[in-house]
Write a protein that holds these residues in place. Structure first.
Motif, mmCIF file in Angstrom:
data_model
loop_
_atom_site.group_PDB
_atom_site.id
_atom_site.type_symbol
_atom_site.label_atom_id
_atom_site.label_comp_id
_atom_site.label_asym_id
_atom_site.label_seq_id
_atom_site.Cartn_x
_atom_site.Cartn_y
_atom_site.Cartn_z
ATOM 1 N N GLU A 184 -6.359 -7.964 -0.871
ATOM 2 C CA GLU A 184 -7.226 -7.693 0.530
ATOM 3 C C GLU A 184 -8.473 -7.337 0.336
ATOM 4 N N HIS A 185 -9.391 -7.988 1.212
ATOM 5 C CA HIS A 185 -10.634 -7.266 1.418
ATOM 6 C C HIS A 185 -10.909 -8.065 2.694
ATOM 7 N N ASP B 24 -6.431 -3.681 -3.057
ATOM 8 C CA ASP B 24 -6.931 -3.800 -1.655
ATOM 9 C C ASP B 24 -8.322 -3.246 -1.688
ATOM 10 N N ASN C 115 0.359 -3.939 -3.887
ATOM 11 C CA ASN C 115 -1.027 -3.916 -3.954
ATOM 12 C C ASN C 115 -1.507 -2.523 -4.112
ATOM 13 N N GLU D 275 0.848 -1.330 0.155
ATOM 14 C CA GLU D 275 -0.026 0.017 0.063
ATOM 15 C C GLU D 275 0.927 1.286 0.014
#
Length: 699
Positions: free
Chosen positions: A319-320, A286, A261, A160
């Motif tokens: 990602e979640h 994400d 990501n 991130e």
């Protein structure tokens, strides 16, 4: 848009060629005697991949020059033996405390001159040569040790980027910004012209006088062109840091795919990911859900942009969440069916990997109350059961051949531009209530409400495959952008331009001669209208808070005061009512249609609610391109490999919804949450239907 040739990570064993399923795994945060149990439960849940070591630098290098890979060797070996692939992180997202203590100069500085201290994530400056040196050393050592390991099937570089360190106002950043400006403009005269530096006596005589847009006082207003260039620089500087890390890993193991990501949702999109996508082997993202009525729609909208960034090829959901997060004022949980529904919605929109943060819910730390696949309450829980059900469903889709198929494109494109998003956040516009990304989301929902689905594409995309292109609050358009639009419409395309589109160029200079002024008046010529002022309403004591638009409800923020109207313009709607008379807008065009070349352009000169925009789409826009809408209760997305068609249908409402679904002999039912009576299918709340059929049967 097209990114580099995709290099997709291959799963191990029987999972090869299927959909990846798993999540972030942090075994170093738990006693080693839990690892075997983790793997047992991963197998039960259908997990076939984990992202490993994202925040593990301090465990790998507990002191400067002291390396500890033993624990990592063991867990990678255990995962590989269990047939679980490893997406191995560079572990450079956050440094160990010893590095911050020894080299405090790696810390970023905020616009007030305060050091951004360690103790959280991403507390480092992308302009720090010291941090870069240590990060590259770690990347090299990891690549040399695990580059040939068969269980390591992909590299996860950083994490991130820009989440906590997007902007850095340190002296190192100032030096880099000056170099960036010199590369961009070449001469200081060109920089002064772009920034309109004569205003407020800010002309520079050399690039050594370039400043960062630091805090200038409580009532000071930053030069918007300077701020915009600082946004661009910050994006490019972070991207350059990622490239250095990626290239070190690639120099050791060039064949293994590398990603990082992205963070695309309509509440966050901090980087210009259209510039990042060509630099990853596969696009990953994400995404965290937006609770309430926007939940499914926002997910589909964000995924539509990610799918476009991926070059209309499969992408990786890195990602979640299985349920609630822990970083909002109110952290809503997911209701029954939403975990599965959300995962399948991502898959429908092109995700060939479904991963959660995280595998095991943390016992402590800042994310202790962030949901996970294995919650605090253990395996005998609804969340873990739904995690297992989702894994089984993804395995069934893999066996049906879904992986590798691509999303069937729409005939409609909604344009997103990261730089216009940055621009709408600048506080010196006619109103501070503009938000480009949210307007993209509203137009996306507009078409869903009208019963069709749009794509979301970056501004630089090729529009030739679309019949209709919508530009919602694309505040900033360069001359080249307008020239591309002009060619598209002249050759038969159709565009929708809204009230805050094309007001400034790429240097935030206002186009002259009327609004919208982009392209030296070319945009106005295409639209057939020109405005001379903006009427901003709402919250003004003693004044009307809205202006009625005949046939389309009310505008509650912005009305362009259109005065110039070409003879061949058709007025779709005008302002009317008491509010219009009070603001001297009665009869002024609000929505206009104009033929141009072989195409047409619509100007929507005011903000409208989504249901009113849907009315415009149903009555005007869709018929113009030969499409018919529908009720909008169900959203249908299709993926295909040319021979087979996978159709996903999702219930958008909070109650049962019926839809016509003729039962074909050659149709295979893959997943269904609802009931069927003949040709009528009823989807329950959070329900879905996934079928497979020959592509020749496409309805």
């Amino acid at each position: 848009m097209k990114n580099r040739v995709q290099n997709w990570p291959e799963l191990l064993g029987d999972h090869a060629g299927g959909i990846a399923y798993g999540g972030d795994y942090n075994p170093d945060q738990w006693p080693e005697d839990t690892w075997a149990d983790d793997i047992r439960l991963m197998k039960e849940a259908g997990v076939n991949v984990v992202a490993l070591g994202i925040f593990s630098w301090d465990r790998i290098e507990p002191a400067k020059g002291e390396w500890n890979f033993d624990w990592l060797d063991r867990i990678i070996g255990m995962l590989g033996d269990a047939g679980i692939s490893v997406d191995l992180a560079s572990a450079t997202a956050s440094a160990p405390l010893w590095l911050y203590e020894r080299y405090p100069e790696v810390l970023p500085v905020d616009k007030y001159g305060h050091v951004v201290h360690s103790g959280s994530r991403q507390s480092w400056s992308a302009s720090s040569p010291v941090y870069l040196e240590h990060a590259l050393d770690l990347c090299r050592r990891l690549a040399e040790r695990y580059g040939d390991h068969p269980a390591v099937t992909a590299w996860h570089v950083g994490n991130e980027y820009g989440w906590n360190n997007h902007f850095d106002y340190s002296d190192n950043a100032l030096k880099d910004f000056r170099k960036w400006c010199e590369r961009r403009y070449g001469t200081v005269d060109r920089l002064n012209d772009a920034w309109c530096s004569a205003f407020w006596s800010q002309e520079m005589r050399s690039f050594d006088e370039v400043q960062l847009p630091r805090h200038m006082g409580a009532d000071a207003m930053v030069n918007p062109a300077q701020q915009l260039d600082f946004e661009r620089f910050s994006n490019d500087n972070m991207l350059a840091f990622f490239r250095r890390e990626r290239d070190v890993i690639k120099s050791v193991c060039p064949d293994k795919p590398v990603t990082t990501n992205f963070m695309v949702s309509t509440d966050q999109c901090c980087m210009d990911y259209a510039t990042w996508a060509p630099d990853v082997d596969f696009v990953s993202n994400d995404h965290y859900f937006h609770e309430g009525a926007l939940h499914l729609d926002e997910l589909l909208c964000s995924d539509a942009l990610v799918e476009s960034l991926a070059g209309d090829r499969p992408w990786y959901l890195m990602e979640h969440s299985t349920s609630s997060v822990q970083w909002k004022p109110v952290n809503a949980r997911k209701r029954h069916g939403e975990l599965m529904r959300d995962a399948m919605a991502h898959v429908a929109m092109g995700a060939d990997a479904v991963n959660f943060f995280q595998w095991r819910q943390s016992r402590g730390g800042a994310e202790a109350f962030h949901s996970a696949m294995l919650p605090h309450a253990g395996e005998h829980t609804a969340i873990f059961r739904q995690t297992c059900e989702t894994g089984a469903a993804l395995d069934a889709l893999s066996k049906a051949g879904l992986a590798g198929t691509t999303v069937v494109p729409s005939r409609i494109a909604v344009v997103f531009d990261a730089q216009s998003q940055w621009s709408t956040a600048i506080p010196t516009l006619p109103t501070t209530k503009l938000d480009h990304w949210h307007d993209v989301r509203d137009w996306y929902r507009t078409f869903l409400d009208a019963g069709v689905r749009a794509d979301v594409v970056p501004l630089a995309s090729d529009w030739s495959g679309y019949d209709l292109v919508v530009l919602p609050t694309v505040l900033m358009l360069s001359d080249d952008d307008v020239a591309r639009l002009e060619r598209y419409v002249a050759q038969g395309g159709r565009i929708v331009v809204n009230y805050a589109t094309g007001l400034v160029d790429e240097s935030f200079r206002v186009g002259l001669g009327g609004y919208p002024g982009a392209g030296d008046g070319t945009l106005r010529t295409m639209l057939g209208v020109g405005g001379e002022e903006f009427n901003i309403v709402g919250g003004i004591d003693g004044e009307p808070d809205a202006v009625e638009v005949a046939g389309f409800g009310s505008s509650t923020l912005w009305q362009t005061v259109v005065r110039d109207v070409a003879d061949d313009v058709r007025i779709v709607a005008a302002y009317t009512g008491d509010g219009a008379r009070s603001w001297e807008l009665d009869g002024v065009p609000a929505i206009a249609e104009h033929d141009y070349g072989s195409g047409a352009a619509w100007y929507v000169g005011c903000d409208l609610a989504v249901d009113e925009l849907a009315r415009l789409a149903e009555t005007t826009l869709l018929p113009a391109i030969g499409m018919t809408g529908g009720a909008g209760d169900v959203t249908v997305v299709e993926r295909t490999d040319g021979a087979n068609l996978f159709r996903f249908a999702f219930n958008r409402r909070g109650e049962d919804v019926a839809m016509l679904q003729p039962d074909g002999d050659d149709e295979e039912l893959l997943l269904f949450r609802g009931r069927r009576e003949g040709d009528i299918v009823t989807l329950q709340a959070n329900g879905l239907l996934i079928t497979k059929e020959p592509a020749t049967r496409r309805r």
